[in-house]
Enzyme design. Structure first.
Site, PDB file in Angstrom:
ATOM      1  CG  ASP B 150      38.717  50.800  39.349  1.00 20.85           C
ATOM      2  OD1 ASP B 150      39.326  49.729  39.297  1.00 20.85           O
ATOM      3  OD2 ASP B 150      38.388  51.453  38.328  1.00 20.85           O
ATOM      4  CG  ASP B 210      38.870  47.700  32.820  1.00 20.97           C
ATOM      5  OD1 ASP B 210      38.675  47.164  33.926  1.00 20.97           O
ATOM      6  OD2 ASP B 210      38.826  48.929  32.642  1.00 20.97           O
TER       7      ASP B 210
END
Lengths: 415, 415, 415, 415
Positions: B150, B210
Site C-alpha cells: 500500500d 479504493d
C-alpha cells in the site's frame, strides 16, 4: 489543399550555423524509411535489403530519401554475457549487422538502428539504459548512421525535464564519443517537453505517441488533448491529431533540431489520396523528418507521386529551417476545423496551407494580413505570384502558376 | 450486457515470454480473495482459515481462485525491538503466521500478506518503508506467496515517477532477493502513473483510489475525473468511475504486469445483480486481477453464479493478455454514457462489451468497423459466430450461440 | 443553517491511538487565538497579555480555547550574531519571551510562536530555514507550546511533496528533539498536498492561501479553483471558497493531524451574523483548528455567542476525529450552490449541515439515504431525534430538540 | 483610460527596507532601454552609443530612464580558449566592452548586458550555464550595472522550482560576489513560478513568453491561458494577454523584487496611440520595469508623450511598491473584457484603471466599494478628488483635476 506564394524554382541552399546537437547532421529534416509501420516486429536482414532495393527501384535518393532505418526486434535474446555488448538475432540477421550496413552503404544509402532508453525496448528486447557507451560504440563499429532511441520501460526516469534530459543526454554523449557521425533521433513521445530540453542533444525528437494510419479518429489510447504536459502519450494517434499537437511547438524547430511528427503512413491504406496529400504536406511544412513507413518495394503510382512531389519536399528541406505556424483555426459547424498555416522560405518565398478537417468543402479568402502577420504591413499589401504545389506545370513539374494576387487570394476551395 | 464473437470453447493456453517483473508469476491476472472489503480491520487467524474453508466449500480453485490474501491489521503494536523484524498480533494470530501459511498451503491454496510503502500502514500499523529487506525476508520465511503493498504515510516520497518507482522498486528487489516467488501487487492508487514505471518491477498495480460498493455515484472523496496526473486518488470510487479511469491505460497491461481495478464488491450488497454482472465482466475484459471481496463462507446463488462464470473468467485468463479497449463512448440524453469495448483473445476470438450507465434501456447496432478498428478491413467484413457469455447453452455451460452475423450485430438491447 | 441528528448531550471523550505526529498533542483540533487577523504586524508584549486577559474576561478556556499564539513580527532585526539564536524585538518585548510565556502559563494558558520555513518570514523578518535546531531549542527554552510555521521565501524548496516534506520535517524533528511537547501547526498553504505528506510530521496543516473577512467574493489573489495541485495559493481567499477547497480533503484529517482552514474571522466585521454562524459551524464540522482572529478583549454579544456555542464546539472536539463530508452540491439558478454535509460523531450521533451560498432562501428535504451513504441501508431507514444546534433548549443550552424523523427531514429552510 | 483618485502632486519618496535580493538596487522598478525589440540581433557598439545619445537628446534620464541594456548577440563566436572568459565580438565592438561601458557611464547612464542560464543564448551564442563565476566577474570588470539573464538551452534544468532556483541563484550569488552592484533581471519566462522562488535572488523576473507588438491577437506560439504552471511560455504574446498573465501575481511584487511584463513596444508601430497608452499605463500600475524597446534616437511626439508622462511614471515609481490588483473582470458581449484595477500609493493616494479590450466603447460607474475592497468601509464611503493622468492641467502638466466624488464615479467612458 496547399498553396505557395511566389516560386520555389530557385531555392539556394544556404548552410546555417547549427545551434543544436553539433554532429553536423540533419541540417534539414532527415529523410528515409523505417521498418516499423509496415513490418512491425517481423524484420530480418532480407527485409532491410529488400527495402534498400526499393529505394533504388524507385530512385528515392534523388528526392532526398537516404536513411534505411531498422526499427525494433533486431536483437538476440540476450547481450553478450561477458562484454555486455548488444548482439543481433543470428537467425534473422545471419550475415551480421556490419555486413548488412556495408551492403546498405554500397548502395549509396545510410543505415539506421533502434534501441530504447529503458530496461527493455518496446518490443521486449534488451534496452540501452545503463549500456549507453557499449551500445553506441557497437553501433558505430557496425557502421550505423542513425539511431532511433525509444522510451519504453524507463524505470521511472521521467516526469521532470531533468530526468528525461539526463537519460537521453547519456546516449547523445556516447554517440558523440564514438567519433562517427550518427544522427540521433529521440523518441520519448513528447514527454517532459523535449522541444525545451533536447535541442542541444538530439537532431530530432518525437512530439507525441505513435501515429496510426487514420485521418482523424479519436482513440482513447492517445488520450491527451495537447502534448504540453501530457502524462500519457500512448499510441494510436490519428494523423490530424498529431498536427494539432505540433501547432504550438513549431517555434522550437530549427536547423539541426526538429520536431518529429512520427513516421509517414502514406501508402499503408488507412487514408484516402487527399488525406495522404494532407499528411505529406503538413509533415513537410512543419519540418518533420520524412521517414516513409510503407512497403517501398511495391508502391502504387498515387503513393509514389505523393512521396516524390519535389516541390513539397523542397519546402521541407528549405534551408531556413523554419516550421510553418498556424495563423488561425476555427471550428466548422458540421464538425472538425478549418485552419490556415504559413511559413517562411528562402528568397522571400512563403508557403501557405489551408487545412479542412470538416466533412464539407469550405471556401476561404486567404488574407495577406494573416499570412504575413510576422512580416508586417509592407508584406501584407504586396503582390505575389502564387503556385499550387499539388498541380503540375505545363512541363509536368510540380508547382503550377495560378496567378498573381494582391492583399488576398479570394475564393479558395478546400476539401 | 456482454457478448463475444466466435467460440471460447477451445482456448489453448500459450505461455508468452513475460517482459515484466521476472518472478514468473501472474502470467495471467491473479485470482483470489482479500479480507479488506468485507472484514476491514477485524481479522484474525480464524477469519483467514474460514475464508479458506469457503474456497473449498464452493470449489473456487476449480475456477482459478487460489490466493487467500490477509490485508491490513495483522500486525502487533510494534516490530521486534532488537531485530526490527515484523511481528504478527499474538492475540489475533495465536498460532503465528508460519503456521497459518502452512495450513493455507495444506489446503492447496496460496497465502497473501499486506504492508505499506510508508511509515505506517493505512490502518496505522507499522509500515515497511526502510524495512524492505527484513520484511521481505520474514514474509518469505512465513511462506507468503503474495504481497499487497500500500501507499499510506509515504513521507513525501511521491510526486514524480522516480520517487514512486524507487520506493516500490526497493520492495520488489527485496522480494526477489528472498528466492521465494512472491507475487507483487502494488497499491499506490495510480499515483505518478504506475502503468509507465511499474511493469518491470510489479505483477500488478492499482490504478485508482479504493472502490466502494456502488454503481456510479460521484463521491467527493474520489475527486479526480481522470487518473492521468491525479494528485488526490482518495477512496469511495464508484465501480463505473474506475472503469472510466481504466479506459486509457488498458494499453499498458500485459502478461505479468496488470492494471488492478481494485478488489471486487460482488456479493457485498451495494449493487444489483445486473450491476455486479457488469462489474465482474468489465474487470475481466480489462484484465484486472480478480480478487474477491465478499464473504466467501456464505454466498447467495446469484453471487456464486457471477464469480464462477467460467466463460467470463476464460476471457480474463486468456493467454494473449490483451485488455479490451473502449472503441467509443457517447453521452446519453437522460444521463450516463453508452460505450463499446472490444478485445483480442487467442485463436481469432474476440470479446465485445456494451456498457450502458444511463437509467434507460438502449438499443445499439454493433458495427464490425468499430469492433475491428485495430484489425482492419479484412476483419471488418467477416462473418462471425456470436456467443452471449451471460447465457448458458443447452448443456448448461456459460456461453450460448446466438447466431452468425456479417458486418454488424443489429438491435442489441442493453440494460 | 446547521442541524444535528440525535443528541449531543452525552458525548464521552475516548482518546484514540494517534497515528500521526507523535507528540501527544491535538488529539482534537487545537483551539485558541492568534494575533494576525486583528493586529497584523502591530504586536507587542502588551498585545499578547491583553489578549490573554480577554481569555480570562470571557472565560474562553471553559470552552476549550487555550493557545495564545503570537504571529509574525515579534523578531529583532537580526539573530544573535555569535550563536545564530533568534532574538525577540527588545522594544516590543522588553520583558523577553521567557517572561511573557511564563505570564501566559501563570494564567493557565498556553503560548504559541511563529516562524517561516524560509529565508525570511512573510513579514520580512529572519526565517528558520537552516536554523531549525537552534530555533526549536530556543522556542522550547522560552516555554513555547505551539509553533505556526509559514512558507514565505522558501528558496525554491517546493514543487514536489518530497521537497516540501523535507523542509517541514526538519522543523518537526527539531521540535521533537527538544523534549518539550510543542504543537506543530504547518502553514504551507496546501502546496504539494500536505494532506498526503504531513500527517506523520505535523498536528495540522493549512490547506489554502490566507482567508480574508468576506463571505464569497472571488479575489484574483486567490486564483486556484481547487487546492489539489494549485501552484499559486495566494491570499484573500473568501470564507466559502476555503470550504470548497476543504471538501475533497476532509478524508485526510484525523486524530492528531488536521486540515487547518485558517484562522477565524468571526467578530472582525466583514460578514453578517448568519455568515459568521456558517463560518464557525463549517470550520467545526470539518475539524479545523478553531483559532480566533478577532479582538478578544472586546467582543459583542453576537460574536461571543457564536464562538462559545458549546454544542458546535463539541462537534469539533468530538473524539472520533472524523471530518464531515459533502454528500452533494448543486448549483442554484440565481448563483451560488446548495450543498449537504454529514459526519459521524461518537455514540451513534451524526451531524448534518446544509450550506446555501445563493442569494435566495432554499427549501430542502434532507434524505437519510444521502446522510447515511457511508452507513448503509440499516441507518438510512432509521428514526432519529433531531437537534438544531443553533437554537437553545428550554434551559438555555445550545441544541434544541426539534422532533423525531424517519427516512428524511422534510422542508428544511436554509438562508 | 486611466484615472486616479486624489492628487499625485506631493509624493514623498520613502525608502522601505527591501526584503529581497539585497544588492540595494531596484527599490522601484528599473527604467531604461534594451536593444532587442527594435534591433534584434543587429547590434554593435554604435547601436548602443546611438541609443545613449537618444537618451540625452530626449532628456530621458529626467524621467527616470537610466539603464542602456545591450541584449543578445554581442558575443564573439567563442569564449577565451584558455581562461573561459566571455569575449565580445571584435567586429561589432571594436573598442571593447569596458570602453563602451565607460562611455555610457560618462554620459551619466548605466550599462546593461545580457546572457542566458543555458548552454547557448537564445540567439545561439555561448551561454553562461557553468560559467557563472567568470562571467559575473568579467561583466563587473567591464563595468556592467545590469544583467538580463535568459532561459534558452537550459539542458533540462527546469520543471521544478528547485531546479530553476538553483540555476538562477548561481548567477545571483556570482554577481553579489563581484562586489559591484549589478541589477539582476531574471528572464525565465515565468517557468516554475519565479514570483514564488525568485524574490530573494533577483530584482525582477519575467512572467511570460516574449511580448510582440500587438494589442490582443491570440498567437499559438504563446499557447498557455495562464502562466501559473504553464509548460510552454513561448513568445509572440500580445500585450493584453500579458496583462491577463500578470493579474494573479501582482501580489508577489514589491520593493526590490518586481514582476517584469517584458520590454515596452511603445513606438514600434504595431498598436494605436490609445493601445500604447494602455500598454504604458498598465505596465506602470503593475509595477513592471519600464524598459523601452523602440528606436530612441527618433521618436514621434506621440511616442515621446506617452513614455514621458511623469504622472504615470510616478505611479510606477511610487515608493509603496504595491502593484494594482484587478478588482473585477467581466466579458463583453461583442468580445473582449472590461476590467477594473486599483492600487495603493503613498499618502492615501490611489490609482484606478479601467481596461476595455472589446471593440466597443463602454460606460461604467466606478464603485468605491470595489476600488477600496482592501481598505474597507471607511474608505468606501469617502470623498475623493479625482485626477485624470492622461489629461494635462492648465499649466500643461500631466494629471487634470476632474472633480470631487463620493462613493462612486458615474458614467466613465472607456475606449
Amino acid at each position: 489543399m496547399l498553396k505557395q506564394l511566389t516560386s520555389l524554382v530557385c531555392i539556394s541552399l544556404v548552410v546555417l550555423n547549427a545551434l543544436a546537437h553539433n554532429n553536423g547532421l540533419a541540417l534539414t529534416p532527415q529523410m528515409g524509411w523505417d521498418t516499423w509501420n509496415y513490418y512491425g516486429c517481423s524484420i530480418s536482414e532480407q527485409t532491410i535489403l529488400d527495402a534498400a532495393q526499393g529505394f533504388i527501384k524507385y530512385d528515392l535518393p534523388k528526392y532526398g530519401y537516404n536513411y534505411v532505418v531498422m526499427d525494433d526486434c533486431w536483437q538476440a535474446p540476450a547481450r553478450n554475457a561477458t562484454t555486455g555488448a548488444p548482439i543481433a538475432d543470428p537467425t534473422k540477421f545471419p550475415s551480421g549487422m556490419k555486413a548488412l550496413a556495408d551492403q546498405i552503404h554500397s548502395m549509396g544509402l545510410k543505415f539506421g538502428i533502434y534501441s530504447s532508453a529503458g530496461m527493455y525496448t518496446c518490443g521486449g528486447h534488451f534496452g540501452s539504459l545503463g549500456y549507453e557507451t557499449i551500445d553506441a560504440q557497437t553501433y558505430a563499429e557496425w557502421g550505423a548512421d542513425y539511431l532511433k532511441y525509444d522510451n519504453c520501460y524507463n524505470e521511472g526516469q521521467a516526469g521532470t525535464p531533468k530526468l528525461s534530459y539526463d537519460r537521453y543526454a547519456n546516449m547523445s554523449f556516447a554517440l558523440n564519443a564514438t567519433g562517427r557521425p550518427i544522427l540521433y533521433s529521440m523518441c520519448n513521445w513528447g514527454e517532459d517537453g523535449p522541444w525545451n530540453f533536447a535541442p542541444t542533444i538530439a537532431n530530432s525528437w518525437r512530439i507525441s505517441g505513435d501515429i496510426y494510419d487514420n485521418y482523424n479518429r479519436f482513440d482513447e489510447r492517445c488520450p491527451c488533448l495537447s502534448m504540453i504536459d501530457c502524462k500519457l502519450a500512448g499510441y494510436h494517434c490519428a494523423m490530424t491529431r498529431i498536427i494539432d499537437f505540433a501547432a504550438p511547438v513549431g517555434q522550437k524547430a530549427g536547423t539541426n533540431h526538429w520536431n518529429d511528427l512520427d513516421m509517414l503512413e502514406v501508402g499503408n491504406g488507412g487514408m484516402t489520396y487527399d488525406e495522404y496529400v494532407t499528411h505529406f504536406s503538413m509533415w513537410s511544412i512543419l519540418k518533420s523528418p520524412l521517414i516513409l513507413g510503407n512497403n517501398v518495394l511495391n508502391m502504387t503510382n498515387e503513393t509514389l507521386e505523393i512521396i516524390t512531389n519535389d516541390a513539397i519536399i523542397a519546402v521541407n528541406q528549405d534551408s531556413t529551417g523554419s516550421a510553418a505556424e498556424r495563423m488561425w483555426k476555427v471550428p466548422v459547424f458540421s464538425g472538425g476545423d478549418l485552419s490556415s498555416w504559413s511559413g517562411s522560405l528562402v528568397n522571400n518565398t512563403f508557403v501557405i496551407a489551408l487545412l479542412n478537417t470538416s466533412p464539407e468543402t469550405q471556401y476561404v479568402t486567404v488574407n495577406f494580413t494573416d499570412v504575413f502577420i510576422d512580416q508586417g504591413p509592407s508584406y501584407q499589401t504586396g503582390t505575389y505570384v502564387i503556385y499550387d504545389l499539388w498541380q503540375k506545370d505545363s512541363a509536368g513539374a510540380w508547382g503550377k502558376d495560378i496567378g498573381t494576387y494582391t492583399a488576398a487570394i479570394p475564393d479558395v476551395e478546400i476539401g
